[in-house]
Every structure is written in C-alpha cells, then in structure tokens.
Design a protein around this motif. Structure first.
Motif, PDB file in Angstrom:
ATOM      1  N   GLU A  32       0.813  -1.222   0.000  1.00 47.36           N
ATOM      2  CA  GLU A  32       0.000   0.000   0.000  1.00 47.36           C
ATOM      3  C   GLU A  32       0.846   1.273   0.000  1.00 47.36           C
ATOM      4  O   GLU A  32       0.293   2.378  -0.024  1.00 47.36           O
ATOM      5  CB  GLU A  32      -0.930  -0.004   1.212  1.00 47.36           C
ATOM      6  N   ALA A  33       2.166   1.142   0.047  1.00 42.37           N
ATOM      7  CA  ALA A  33       3.030   2.328   0.073  1.00 42.37           C
ATOM      8  C   ALA A  33       2.840   3.130  -1.203  1.00 42.37           C
ATOM      9  O   ALA A  33       2.723   2.570  -2.295  1.00 42.37           O
ATOM     10  CB  ALA A  33       4.498   1.911   0.241  1.00 42.37           C
ATOM     11  N   LYS A  34       2.804   4.442  -1.053  1.00 36.88           N
ATOM     12  CA  LYS A  34       2.586   5.339  -2.189  1.00 36.88           C
ATOM     13  C   LYS A  34       3.915   5.799  -2.768  1.00 36.88           C
ATOM     14  O   LYS A  34       4.857   6.107  -2.037  1.00 36.88           O
ATOM     15  CB  LYS A  34       1.789   6.567  -1.754  1.00 36.88           C
ATOM     16  N   LEU A  49       7.532   5.160   3.072  1.00 35.36           N
ATOM     17  CA  LEU A  49       7.177   4.120   4.026  1.00 35.36           C
ATOM     18  C   LEU A  49       6.631   4.684   5.330  1.00 35.36           C
ATOM     19  O   LEU A  49       5.732   4.094   5.935  1.00 35.36           O
ATOM     20  CB  LEU A  49       8.391   3.234   4.310  1.00 35.36           C
ATOM     21  N   GLN A  50       7.176   5.801   5.770  1.00 36.75           N
ATOM     22  CA  GLN A  50       6.738   6.430   7.021  1.00 36.75           C
ATOM     23  C   GLN A  50       6.914   7.937   6.920  1.00 36.75           C
ATOM     24  O   GLN A  50       7.761   8.431   6.170  1.00 36.75           O
ATOM     25  CB  GLN A  50       7.525   5.905   8.230  1.00 36.75           C
ATOM     26  N   GLY A  51       6.155   8.676   7.689  1.00 33.71           N
ATOM     27  CA  GLY A  51       6.254  10.122   7.747  1.00 33.71           C
ATOM     28  C   GLY A  51       5.566  10.803   6.579  1.00 33.71           C
ATOM     29  O   GLY A  51       4.984  10.160   5.702  1.00 33.71           O
ATOM     30  N   VAL A  52       5.591  12.143   6.597  1.00 32.88           N
ATOM     31  CA  VAL A  52       4.945  13.000   5.603  1.00 32.88           C
ATOM     32  C   VAL A  52       3.505  12.522   5.431  1.00 32.88           C
ATOM     33  O   VAL A  52       2.741  12.538   6.395  1.00 32.88           O
ATOM     34  CB  VAL A  52       5.747  13.077   4.290  1.00 32.88           C
ATOM     35  N   GLU A  53       3.113  12.067   4.234  1.00 30.28           N
ATOM     36  CA  GLU A  53       1.731  11.636   4.025  1.00 30.28           C
ATOM     37  C   GLU A  53       1.503  10.166   4.392  1.00 30.28           C
ATOM     38  O   GLU A  53       0.375   9.705   4.397  1.00 30.28           O
ATOM     39  CB  GLU A  53       1.302  11.888   2.567  1.00 30.28           C
TER      40      GLU A  53
END
Length: 120
Positions: free
Chosen positions: A8-10, A25-29
């Motif tokens: 599901e990572a964008k 993977l983590q942070g921001v959006e």
C-alpha cells in the motif's frame, strides 16, 4: 501506531532523480511520524540522482545491489548490501547505480519544514 504495508506504500517523485522509483514508508503523508520520514528508492541500472545538496541531513542504507555515492569534492564511495552512510545537511552528493542489476536503498530524513518555519 501507524503501519504502512509495503503493498500500500505510495510512490513519490524525488527531485533530480532518474531511473528511480521511490516509495514513502513512514512520515509526511504515509504516517504521523513527525521526527523523520523513511523512503525506499529502487534504482535501475544507470539510475541515480544528480549532484545536489539538501538543507537537511540524510541517512542511506543499501538493502540490495550496489550504489556509488559521489561527493561534491569528487570523492566516490561504493556502498553494497547493508552498507550505510550519513550525509550532513548542505553536503553535495550524487547517487549512481553503475551496475547491470537493480539496487535499492532506504532513505531517512527529518520531515520537511512546515510552511513559515524556515529550513529544517
């Protein structure tokens, strides 16, 4: 706790990168992590990042293949599986996959500044 499932990572477009696909993977959006963000960049053979500097420090961890990190002074370092480096804020660097195999690295950086805060 925030979980980002790999499936599901964008994707995001990293500035000055070519032959590269990056996932947040983590942070921001991707999550509520406010102290750092984590990305995963996949570099095709010949892919990389142009010589540039950012106002924030970064950490690279190579998790597949080999990448050449060149500094602004012309010094080159080859990073292989599980090698890592810290690049201080403002230090110029380029990244290049000089091999015929794909390479991947994890990138860790502080979050971008909130509008009006100034550089990180």
């Amino acid at each position: 706790m925030d979980i980002t499932r790999f499936e599901e990572a964008k994707g995001y477009q990293a500035p000055l990168h070519f032959g590269c696909h990056s996932l947040r993977l983590q942070g921001v959006e991707a999550s509520s992590a406010d102290f750092a963000w984590v990305g995963l960049s996949h570099f095709l053979p010949g892919g990389g990042c142009e010589m540039s500097a950012t106002p924030a420090a970064k950490i690279y961890v190579v998790i597949q293949g080999e990448l050449c990190i060149e500094l602004g002074d012309g010094t080159k370092h080859r990073l292989g599986l599980n090698d890592s480096c810290h690049i201080p804020a403002g230090e110029e660097r380029s990244v290049l996959n000089e091999t015929n195999s794909p390479a991947s690295m994890v990138v860790v950086m502080p979050p971008p500044p909130v509008s009006g805060e100034g550089p990180a």
